[in-house]
Write a protein that holds these residues in place. Structure first.
Motif, PDB file in Angstrom:
ATOM      1  N   ALA A 130       6.670  -3.259  13.348  1.00 56.77           N
ATOM      2  CA  ALA A 130       6.772  -2.950  11.921  1.00 56.77           C
ATOM      3  C   ALA A 130       6.336  -1.516  11.635  1.00 56.77           C
ATOM      4  N   ALA A 131       5.210  -1.100  12.220  1.00 56.40           N
ATOM      5  CA  ALA A 131       4.697   0.248  11.978  1.00 56.40           C
ATOM      6  C   ALA A 131       5.688   1.310  12.439  1.00 56.40           C
ATOM      7  N   ASP A 132       6.294   1.110  13.620  1.00 53.71           N
ATOM      8  CA  ASP A 132       7.282   2.063  14.128  1.00 53.71           C
ATOM      9  C   ASP A 132       8.475   2.161  13.174  1.00 53.71           C
ATOM     10  N   GLU A 133       8.927   0.999  12.685  1.00 53.81           N
ATOM     11  CA  GLU A 133      10.071   0.973  11.760  1.00 53.81           C
ATOM     12  C   GLU A 133       9.738   1.704  10.459  1.00 53.81           C
ATOM     13  N   PHE A 134       8.590   1.406   9.897  1.00 53.64           N
ATOM     14  CA  PHE A 134       8.184   2.049   8.643  1.00 53.64           C
ATOM     15  C   PHE A 134       8.077   3.568   8.811  1.00 53.64           C
ATOM     16  N   GLU A 135       7.486   3.988   9.923  1.00 58.72           N
ATOM     17  CA  GLU A 135       7.300   5.427  10.133  1.00 58.72           C
ATOM     18  C   GLU A 135       8.633   6.145  10.304  1.00 58.72           C
ATOM     19  N   GLU A 136       9.594   5.484  10.963  1.00 57.40           N
ATOM     20  CA  GLU A 136      10.927   6.080  11.098  1.00 57.40           C
ATOM     21  C   GLU A 136      11.605   6.207   9.740  1.00 57.40           C
ATOM     22  N   LEU A 137      11.351   5.226   8.857  1.00 60.84           N
ATOM     23  CA  LEU A 137      11.963   5.228   7.528  1.00 60.84           C
ATOM     24  C   LEU A 137      11.212   6.107   6.535  1.00 60.84           C
ATOM     25  N   GLY A 138      10.043   6.592   6.918  1.00 55.71           N
ATOM     26  CA  GLY A 138       9.231   7.409   6.018  1.00 55.71           C
ATOM     27  C   GLY A 138       8.558   6.615   4.925  1.00 55.71           C
ATOM     28  N   ASP A 139       8.328   5.328   5.188  1.00 54.44           N
ATOM     29  CA  ASP A 139       7.698   4.441   4.200  1.00 54.44           C
ATOM     30  C   ASP A 139       6.193   4.439   4.444  1.00 54.44           C
ATOM     31  N   GLY A 140       5.469   5.258   3.665  1.00 54.86           N
ATOM     32  CA  GLY A 140       4.028   5.386   3.871  1.00 54.86           C
ATOM     33  C   GLY A 140       3.254   4.142   3.533  1.00 54.86           C
ATOM     34  N   VAL A 141       3.662   3.438   2.467  1.00 57.47           N
ATOM     35  CA  VAL A 141       2.958   2.217   2.081  1.00 57.47           C
ATOM     36  C   VAL A 141       3.120   1.144   3.155  1.00 57.47           C
ATOM     37  N   ARG A 159      -6.915   5.002   5.637  1.00 59.13           N
ATOM     38  CA  ARG A 159      -7.632   5.294   4.388  1.00 59.13           C
ATOM     39  C   ARG A 159      -7.202   6.643   3.807  1.00 59.13           C
ATOM     40  N   ALA A 160      -7.153   7.667   4.659  1.00 55.47           N
ATOM     41  CA  ALA A 160      -6.796   9.009   4.193  1.00 55.47           C
ATOM     42  C   ALA A 160      -5.353   9.060   3.689  1.00 55.47           C
ATOM     43  N   GLU A 161      -4.434   8.435   4.425  1.00 55.10           N
ATOM     44  CA  GLU A 161      -3.024   8.452   4.034  1.00 55.10           C
ATOM     45  C   GLU A 161      -2.801   7.676   2.739  1.00 55.10           C
ATOM     46  N   ALA A 162      -3.530   6.570   2.565  1.00 56.94           N
ATOM     47  CA  ALA A 162      -3.393   5.780   1.349  1.00 56.94           C
ATOM     48  C   ALA A 162      -3.867   6.556   0.124  1.00 56.94           C
ATOM     49  N   LEU A 163      -4.966   7.288   0.280  1.00 55.95           N
ATOM     50  CA  LEU A 163      -5.479   8.100  -0.830  1.00 55.95           C
ATOM     51  C   LEU A 163      -4.461   9.167  -1.246  1.00 55.95           C
ATOM     52  N   GLU A 164      -3.773   9.745  -0.263  1.00 58.89           N
ATOM     53  CA  GLU A 164      -2.753  10.754  -0.563  1.00 58.89           C
ATOM     54  C   GLU A 164      -1.608  10.160  -1.375  1.00 58.89           C
ATOM     55  N   LEU A 165      -1.299   8.872  -1.127  1.00 58.07           N
ATOM     56  CA  LEU A 165      -0.197   8.213  -1.818  1.00 58.07           C
ATOM     57  C   LEU A 165      -0.624   7.615  -3.163  1.00 58.07           C
ATOM     58  N   GLY A 166      -1.895   7.762  -3.502  1.00 56.92           N
ATOM     59  CA  GLY A 166      -2.369   7.233  -4.777  1.00 56.92           C
ATOM     60  C   GLY A 166      -2.743   5.767  -4.732  1.00 56.92           C
ATOM     61  N   ASP A 167      -2.914   5.218  -3.527  1.00 56.07           N
ATOM     62  CA  ASP A 167      -3.284   3.815  -3.359  1.00 56.07           C
ATOM     63  C   ASP A 167      -4.805   3.705  -3.370  1.00 56.07           C
ATOM     64  N   THR A 168      -5.345   2.803  -4.196  1.00 63.00           N
ATOM     65  CA  THR A 168      -6.797   2.609  -4.244  1.00 63.00           C
ATOM     66  C   THR A 168      -7.240   1.345  -3.517  1.00 63.00           C
ATOM     67  N   TRP A 169      -6.303   0.408  -3.303  1.00 57.13           N
ATOM     68  CA  TRP A 169      -6.649  -0.864  -2.669  1.00 57.13           C
ATOM     69  C   TRP A 169      -6.876  -0.708  -1.162  1.00 57.13           C
ATOM     70  N   ALA A 170      -5.936  -0.038  -0.493  1.00 58.75           N
ATOM     71  CA  ALA A 170      -6.042   0.107   0.965  1.00 58.75           C
ATOM     72  C   ALA A 170      -7.318   0.840   1.390  1.00 58.75           C
ATOM     73  N   PRO A 171      -7.714   1.930   0.714  1.00 57.62           N
ATOM     74  CA  PRO A 171      -8.979   2.572   1.103  1.00 57.62           C
ATOM     75  C   PRO A 171     -10.174   1.629   0.984  1.00 57.62           C
ATOM     76  N   ALA A 172     -10.179   0.777  -0.051  1.00 58.42           N
ATOM     77  CA  ALA A 172     -11.282  -0.179  -0.197  1.00 58.42           C
ATOM     78  C   ALA A 172     -11.277  -1.188   0.949  1.00 58.42           C
ATOM     79  N   MET A 173     -10.094  -1.639   1.350  1.00 62.91           N
ATOM     80  CA  MET A 173     -10.005  -2.582   2.459  1.00 62.91           C
ATOM     81  C   MET A 173     -10.446  -1.936   3.764  1.00 62.91           C
TER      82      MET A 173
END
Length: 330
Positions: A203-214, A244-258
């Motif tokens: 899944a991670a490889d697929e997402f990264e190829e698609l540029g899907d940061g979330v 955590r760092a990538e999620a903060l860049e995307l404006g996600d607050t939940w993933a950094p807390a997790m």
């Protein structure tokens, strides 16, 4: 044009053109995980006052999806319910199915699993009747995810299996990656870490190829937890810090807390109790602000242990009581 009237050289339908461009930009932003941008684009378009009711519903749903990804439940529900009401009036079953899917996802996140099953089940039925297999796969995936948290892992595996088959037939790479991420949860909670790891890496490889940061963040975040359970603390910390760092860049607050919650567990089992307490406190504060009871329970787990290790038994007792109450209500 709205403020000063017709302008020479500017087409009279410039507002409609701007709305459609903003709609496309919002969709693209969601596809790559730029949640804040998606919300801003959709809001700008809605403020321009779309003339086409279908476009207005689409924008409401896109903004509701962005709010949902940000764990901003109140505006997400307002937009989703507004889109649902408008879809029912227009007899637009496709938008009805999408709105019900979003509402079902919000119900699942607040712990109301019965309501989530109803809304997502209706969404599945609507898309099955419409023959819209792309949307059907997405609704099946979210319906299966409810069972991950509801404890019916065999039902989750069955629902996700149907979603996987549809994404394979359609060649929907992003959809297939999300299915694998959800299937990894099933494997993880079943104790099959090897299968969970395989699914997450795909899944991670697929997402990264698609540029899907979330998507990549979700896959790598759960993979970090697997590394922790494998006692590979250094690898787990490296992944968690990156997510955590990538999620903060995307404006996600939940993933950094997790990830803070996971880092607290790593510190705890490394004997660094003060750091564990600080990280768990930061995670708990973030989850409280989001109103996320599931996240709060995750943060309390390392917090209680670190408080006990530090000899703060009164604080630990209170945390245990709150954890138990949260677990029962969720």
């Amino acid at each position: 044009v709205g403020e000063i009237g017709p302008v020479p050289g500017v087409p009279p339908n410039v507002t409609d053109h701007a709305v459609r461009l903003l709609l496309a930009a919002a969709q693209r932003a969601l596809d790559v995980g730029a949640i804040n941008q998606a919300q801003r684009h959709a809001t700008r378009a809605l403020e321009l006052g779309p003339n086409d009711p279908l476009v207005a519903r689409e924008l409401l749903l896109l903004r509701a999806e962005a709010y949902t990804e940000r764990r901003d439940a109140t505006p997400a529900r307002i937009d989703a319910e507004a889109a649902l009401a408008a879809a029912l009036i227009a007899d637009d079953r496709r938008h009805e199915g999408r709105a019900r899917r979003l509402i079902g996802t919000l119900e699942q996140r607040t712990g109301n699993l019965e309501a989530a099953r109803v809304e997502l089940g209706t969404s599945v039925e609507l898309f099955r009747e419409l023959g819209d297999n792309i949307e059907l796969a997405t609704s099946l995936r979210e319906r299966g995810f409810v069972e991950v948290f509801g404890g019916s892992l065999s039902d989750a595996e069955w629902l996700l299996g149907e979603a996987e088959g549809l994404t394979e037939e359609l060649g929907d790479r992003r959809g297939r990656a999300w299915v694998r991420q959800h299937q990894a949860w099933v494997s993880f909670l079943s104790g099959d870490l090897e299968t969970a790891e395989e699914r997450l890496e795909l899944a991670a490889d697929e997402f990264e190829e698609l540029g899907d940061g979330v998507g990549a963040g979700w896959a790598n975040g759960l993979l970090a937890y697997i590394r922790f359970f494998q006692r590979r603390f250094a690898d787990a910390e490296l992944l968690a810090t990156r997510v955590r760092a990538e999620a903060l860049e995307l404006g996600d607050t939940w993933a950094p807390a997790m990830m803070d919650s996971l880092l607290a567990s790593i510190r705890l089992w490394s004997g660094r109790f003060t750091e564990a307490e600080e990280l768990s406190r930061r995670a708990l504060h973030a989850f409280r602000e989001l109103g996320d009871r599931f996240g709060m329970v995750q943060a309390f787990a390392p917090r209680v242990r670190s408080l006990i290790a530090l000899g703060r038994t009164n604080d630990a007792e209170r945390a245990i009581e709150e954890t138990t109450a949260l677990g029962e209500t969720y």
